[in-house]
Write a protein that holds these residues in place. Structure first.
Motif, mmCIF file in Angstrom:
data_model
loop_
_atom_site.group_PDB
_atom_site.id
_atom_site.type_symbol
_atom_site.label_atom_id
_atom_site.label_comp_id
_atom_site.label_asym_id
_atom_site.label_seq_id
_atom_site.Cartn_x
_atom_site.Cartn_y
_atom_site.Cartn_z
ATOM 1 N N ARG A 205 0.829 -1.212 0.000
ATOM 2 C CA ARG A 205 0.000 0.000 0.000
ATOM 3 C C ARG A 205 0.863 1.261 0.000
ATOM 4 N NH1 ARG A 205 -3.033 -1.387 3.554
ATOM 5 N NH2 ARG A 205 -4.896 -1.841 2.321
ATOM 6 N N GLU A 206 1.899 1.287 0.840
ATOM 7 C CA GLU A 206 2.704 2.510 0.927
ATOM 8 C C GLU A 206 3.542 2.729 -0.327
ATOM 9 O OE1 GLU A 206 1.357 3.982 2.952
ATOM 10 O OE2 GLU A 206 0.986 2.861 4.769
ATOM 11 N N ILE A 207 3.989 1.650 -0.957
ATOM 12 C CA ILE A 207 4.710 1.823 -2.220
ATOM 13 C C ILE A 207 3.809 2.480 -3.255
ATOM 14 C CG2 ILE A 207 5.748 0.604 -4.173
ATOM 15 C CD1 ILE A 207 6.851 -1.440 -2.192
ATOM 16 N N LEU A 208 2.575 1.990 -3.371
ATOM 17 C CA LEU A 208 1.659 2.538 -4.367
ATOM 18 C C LEU A 208 1.195 3.945 -4.009
ATOM 19 C CD1 LEU A 208 -0.508 -0.651 -4.997
ATOM 20 C CD2 LEU A 208 1.132 0.367 -6.597
ATOM 21 N N GLU A 209 0.819 4.138 -2.751
ATOM 22 C CA GLU A 209 0.209 5.399 -2.342
ATOM 23 C C GLU A 209 1.211 6.510 -2.110
ATOM 24 O OE1 GLU A 209 -2.119 7.084 1.592
ATOM 25 O OE2 GLU A 209 -2.573 5.064 0.899
ATOM 26 N N THR A 212 5.291 5.759 -5.135
ATOM 27 C CA THR A 212 5.268 5.754 -6.608
ATOM 28 C C THR A 212 4.052 6.496 -7.161
ATOM 29 O OG1 THR A 212 4.207 3.551 -6.664
ATOM 30 C CG2 THR A 212 6.618 3.622 -6.744
ATOM 31 N N LEU A 213 2.928 5.819 -7.365
ATOM 32 C CA LEU A 213 1.803 6.388 -8.111
ATOM 33 C C LEU A 213 1.135 7.560 -7.419
ATOM 34 C CD1 LEU A 213 0.062 3.062 -9.249
ATOM 35 C CD2 LEU A 213 1.906 4.328 -10.376
ATOM 36 N N GLY A 214 1.084 7.553 -6.100
ATOM 37 C CA GLY A 214 0.354 8.597 -5.378
ATOM 38 C C GLY A 214 -1.076 8.185 -5.131
ATOM 39 N N VAL A 215 -1.704 8.858 -4.165
ATOM 40 C CA VAL A 215 -3.041 8.454 -3.721
ATOM 41 C C VAL A 215 -4.067 8.513 -4.850
ATOM 42 C CG1 VAL A 215 -3.690 10.775 -2.933
ATOM 43 C CG2 VAL A 215 -4.722 8.753 -1.860
ATOM 44 N N ASN A 216 -3.849 9.386 -5.828
ATOM 45 C CA ASN A 216 -4.764 9.485 -6.966
ATOM 46 C C ASN A 216 -4.143 8.907 -8.238
ATOM 47 O OD1 ASN A 216 -6.840 10.903 -5.487
ATOM 48 N ND2 ASN A 216 -5.523 12.722 -5.579
ATOM 49 N N GLY A 217 -3.274 7.938 -8.060
ATOM 50 C CA GLY A 217 -2.518 7.410 -9.192
ATOM 51 C C GLY A 217 -3.195 6.333 -10.003
ATOM 52 N N GLY A 218 -4.442 5.988 -9.668
ATOM 53 C CA GLY A 218 -5.195 5.063 -10.497
ATOM 54 C C GLY A 218 -5.157 3.621 -10.063
ATOM 55 N N TYR A 219 -4.583 3.304 -8.921
ATOM 56 C CA TYR A 219 -4.578 1.916 -8.457
ATOM 57 C C TYR A 219 -5.826 1.654 -7.618
ATOM 58 C CZ TYR A 219 -3.164 3.717 -3.882
ATOM 59 O OH TYR A 219 -3.151 4.377 -2.686
ATOM 60 N N THR A 220 -6.129 0.391 -7.383
ATOM 61 C CA THR A 220 -7.309 -0.013 -6.622
ATOM 62 C C THR A 220 -6.893 -0.877 -5.435
ATOM 63 O OG1 THR A 220 -7.635 -2.070 -7.846
ATOM 64 C CG2 THR A 220 -8.642 -0.064 -8.769
ATOM 65 N N GLN A 221 -7.847 -1.185 -4.582
ATOM 66 C CA GLN A 221 -7.572 -2.085 -3.475
ATOM 67 C C GLN A 221 -7.155 -3.462 -3.983
ATOM 68 O OE1 GLN A 221 -7.157 -1.826 -0.216
ATOM 69 N NE2 GLN A 221 -6.747 -4.043 -0.177
ATOM 70 N N ASN A 293 4.385 12.200 -12.157
ATOM 71 C CA ASN A 293 3.614 13.350 -11.687
ATOM 72 C C ASN A 293 3.663 13.475 -10.159
ATOM 73 O OD1 ASN A 293 1.600 15.507 -12.564
ATOM 74 N ND2 ASN A 293 0.470 14.465 -10.934
ATOM 75 N N HIS A 294 3.583 12.340 -9.457
ATOM 76 C CA HIS A 294 3.604 12.354 -7.996
ATOM 77 C C HIS A 294 4.949 12.866 -7.473
ATOM 78 C CE1 HIS A 294 2.802 11.234 -3.898
ATOM 79 N NE2 HIS A 294 3.747 10.303 -3.884
ATOM 80 N N VAL A 295 6.039 12.343 -8.019
ATOM 81 C CA VAL A 295 7.370 12.772 -7.591
ATOM 82 C C VAL A 295 7.608 14.231 -7.956
ATOM 83 C CG1 VAL A 295 9.838 12.434 -8.007
ATOM 84 C CG2 VAL A 295 8.362 10.459 -7.619
ATOM 85 N N ALA A 296 7.212 14.625 -9.164
ATOM 86 C CA ALA A 296 7.393 16.012 -9.590
ATOM 87 C C ALA A 296 6.636 16.972 -8.682
ATOM 88 C CB ALA A 296 6.933 16.185 -11.033
ATOM 89 N N THR A 297 5.430 16.606 -8.289
ATOM 90 C CA THR A 297 4.631 17.458 -7.396
ATOM 91 C C THR A 297 5.339 17.647 -6.065
ATOM 92 O OG1 THR A 297 2.574 16.729 -8.440
ATOM 93 C CG2 THR A 297 2.407 17.688 -6.233
ATOM 94 N N ALA A 390 3.980 8.536 5.640
ATOM 95 C CA ALA A 390 3.941 9.659 4.695
ATOM 96 C C ALA A 390 5.091 10.630 4.904
ATOM 97 C CB ALA A 390 2.608 10.401 4.822
ATOM 98 N N GLY A 391 5.821 10.495 6.006
ATOM 99 C CA GLY A 391 6.941 11.392 6.253
ATOM 100 C C GLY A 391 6.498 12.698 6.888
ATOM 101 N N TRP A 392 7.470 13.578 7.101
ATOM 102 C CA TRP A 392 7.172 14.873 7.713
ATOM 103 C C TRP A 392 6.440 15.792 6.742
ATOM 104 C CZ3 TRP A 392 7.753 15.151 12.744
ATOM 105 C CH2 TRP A 392 8.739 14.400 13.392
ATOM 106 N N PRO A 393 5.486 16.589 7.218
ATOM 107 C CA PRO A 393 4.797 17.551 6.348
ATOM 108 C C PRO A 393 5.772 18.577 5.781
ATOM 109 C CG PRO A 393 3.652 17.302 8.453
ATOM 110 C CD PRO A 393 4.972 16.613 8.600
ATOM 111 N N ASP A 394 5.455 19.060 4.592
ATOM 112 C CA ASP A 394 6.352 19.977 3.882
ATOM 113 C C ASP A 394 5.662 21.311 3.581
ATOM 114 O OD1 ASP A 394 8.731 20.733 2.752
ATOM 115 O OD2 ASP A 394 8.350 19.790 0.815
#
Length: 467
Positions: A205-209, A212-221, A293-297, A390-394
């Motif tokens: 879950r953490e790899i996907l969310e 890598t892809l991000g929470v809105n990256g298009g993956y499912t449960q 897109n997730h990393v760039a953001t 999720a790490g420290w807030p930025d």
């Protein structure tokens, strides 16, 4: 001292050391580019630290002592559990990692590269608050992040996800495929008292969310569950009982725990066997457009603004896609952003950034590890202990409350009192902020009742609090 040199030192770097803005010269972009375009050896103070294998072995020995102590009958003259607080026993390992991290940060002549180490370490966050990870949190940064900044995101991703600290933090060492050889043997024994052997979805879950892809990256449960099956068997050597094989504290793929068969993750079927299956999935996730897109953001949020400009994100994401995640190219793309060179400071320093930049401005770092760690804990950002994967807030909203600002001023006052015999406050201000120093702040410092008060006014100024 050009304003762009000031921005290079403070926005991209870790805060200017004495003489650094002058050393940057008239081409600050080139100064930054040099830091990401070459391989850099891991600093000696970092290399001298115990490895993850050594830290894990220390934890395992403490646990074994704890089990033995509990098995023995108590007596009036004997402590019942002499190693009950394992985390406390591992504190010296943790503090040495913290001390080395900030000694390097304060002295670094490659501060942009060092900031990137911290950025990626926070992206792949683990927490020393978990006893099992207490002595390992810093080793992920030193063994998985530092050596891979000049490679690809795919290489960095594999190194981080297979590091013992990540596996143990997210409990993947106990993730067992329900149809694996180990589960089948347990089923044949049919002991009802035994716990059910099954997958753990945390790492997947953490790899996907997050990674890598991000929470809105298009993956499912369903993708999380399938990926968790793929990751079964990714473990750490040196466990007890039937899982004792492998070098303690080193990544170990356990074939007998791995769920057999093909799995479909994010629309693609993976029929590879064994550990190769997870590597194939990670390789594809690293090159996925949503990951770009997730990393760039996250990079644009870190270097430009809390609300990342879409055009800047699009540029960095395109470079990520076009280069298959080549990290030097991606980092150069951040340097190239015109939005990153706008004069107005948009980023409020986290406690981590505030303390490092203060130490760099004053050319000072405490001698003792506990003293190095103390200000970060006081200001609410104890090293290697984010509240979640999720790490420290930025963003400023997490760090600029009235109580937090008061604590910064109190700490700045204590630090200034301790270093009152150092350089004159206006000289420190000129060396650290250059043309970014506000005239109102300059006047306030010049009218301070003492050198210590003047230094406090500098560290507490809006210009210094932001980058």
């Amino acid at each position: 001292m050009t304003l762009q040199a000031v921005l290079a030192a403070n926005r991209f770097g870790l805060g200017a050391r004495p003489g650094e803005i002058t050393d940057i010269g008239r081409d600050p972009r080139e100064w930054l580019m040099r830091q990401v375009e070459r391989d850099v050896a891991v600093p000696q103070v970092i290399r001298a630290l115990p490895s993850s294998a050594q830290a894990f072995e220390a934890y395992r020995e403490l646990q074994e002592m704890r089990r033995e102590a509990r098995a023995e009958p108590a007596s009036d003259n004997k402590e019942r559990d002499p190693v009950a607080n394992v985390r406390q026993k591992l504190a010296p390992l943790y503090l040495d990692q913290v001390a080395a991290r900030y000694q390097v940060a304060v002295a670094s002549t490659d501060p942009f590269r060092e900031r990137l180490v911290h950025f990626w370490s926070n992206h792949f966050a683990v927490s020393a608050d978990k006893a099992l990870v207490a002595g390992l949190a810093g080793t992920l940064e030193n063994e998985a992040i530092r050596p891979h900044l000049s490679g690809s995101f795919a290489e960095l991703l594999l190194a981080a996800e297979s590091h013992p600290a990540m596996i143990l933090y997210l409990d993947n060492q106990g993730s067992i495929g329900p149809n694996s050889m180990l589960a089948q043997r347990a089923s044949r024994r049919a002991r009802k008292a035994e716990r059910k052997l099954d997958i753990n979805e945390n790492l997947a879950r953490e790899i996907l969310e997050l990674h890598t892809l991000g929470v809105n990256g298009g993956y499912t449960q369903a993708d999380v569950t399938s990926f968790a099956r793929v990751l079964t068997g990714w473990s750490v050597g040196g466990s007890r009982g039937p899982l004792a094989e492998g070098k303690p504290g080193v990544f170990e793929f356990r074939e007998n725990m791995h769920e057999p068969g093909a799995q479909t993750v994010v629309g693609k079927r993976y029929s590879e066997s064994g550990g190769a299956q997870a590597k194939a999935v990670l390789n594809d996730l690293a090159r996925h457009p949503a990951t770009a897109n997730h990393v760039a953001t996250k990079l644009v949020r870190h270097f430009v603004a809390d609300e990342p400009p879409l055009a800047a994100v699009d540029h960095v994401a395109k470079v990520f896609r076009d280069t298959n995640g080549d990290l030097p190219s991606v980092h150069r793309a951040v340097i190239e952003l015109p939005q990153a060179w706008e004069a107005a400071p948009r980023k409020f320093k986290t406690p981590h950034e505030f303390v490092i930049s203060s130490f760099r401005a004053l050319d000072f770092v405490p001698d003792k590890p506990l003293q190095i760690a103390a200000p970060f804990q006081l200001l609410g950002q104890r090293p290697y202990t984010p509240g979640s994967p999720a790490g420290w807030p930025d963003t400023a909203a997490q760090w600029d409350g009235p109580d937090a600002l008061l604590k910064r001023i109190e700490w700045a006052t204590q630090l200034s009192d301790r270093l009152r015999s150092r350089a004159k406050p206006l000289d420190i201000a000129a060396q650290s902020l250059g043309e970014a120093l506000n005239e109102r702040t300059r006047t306030a410092i010049s009218r301070a009742a003492s050198a210590a008060q003047g230094t406090t006014l500098l560290l507490a100024s809006p210009e210094f609090m932001r980058r």
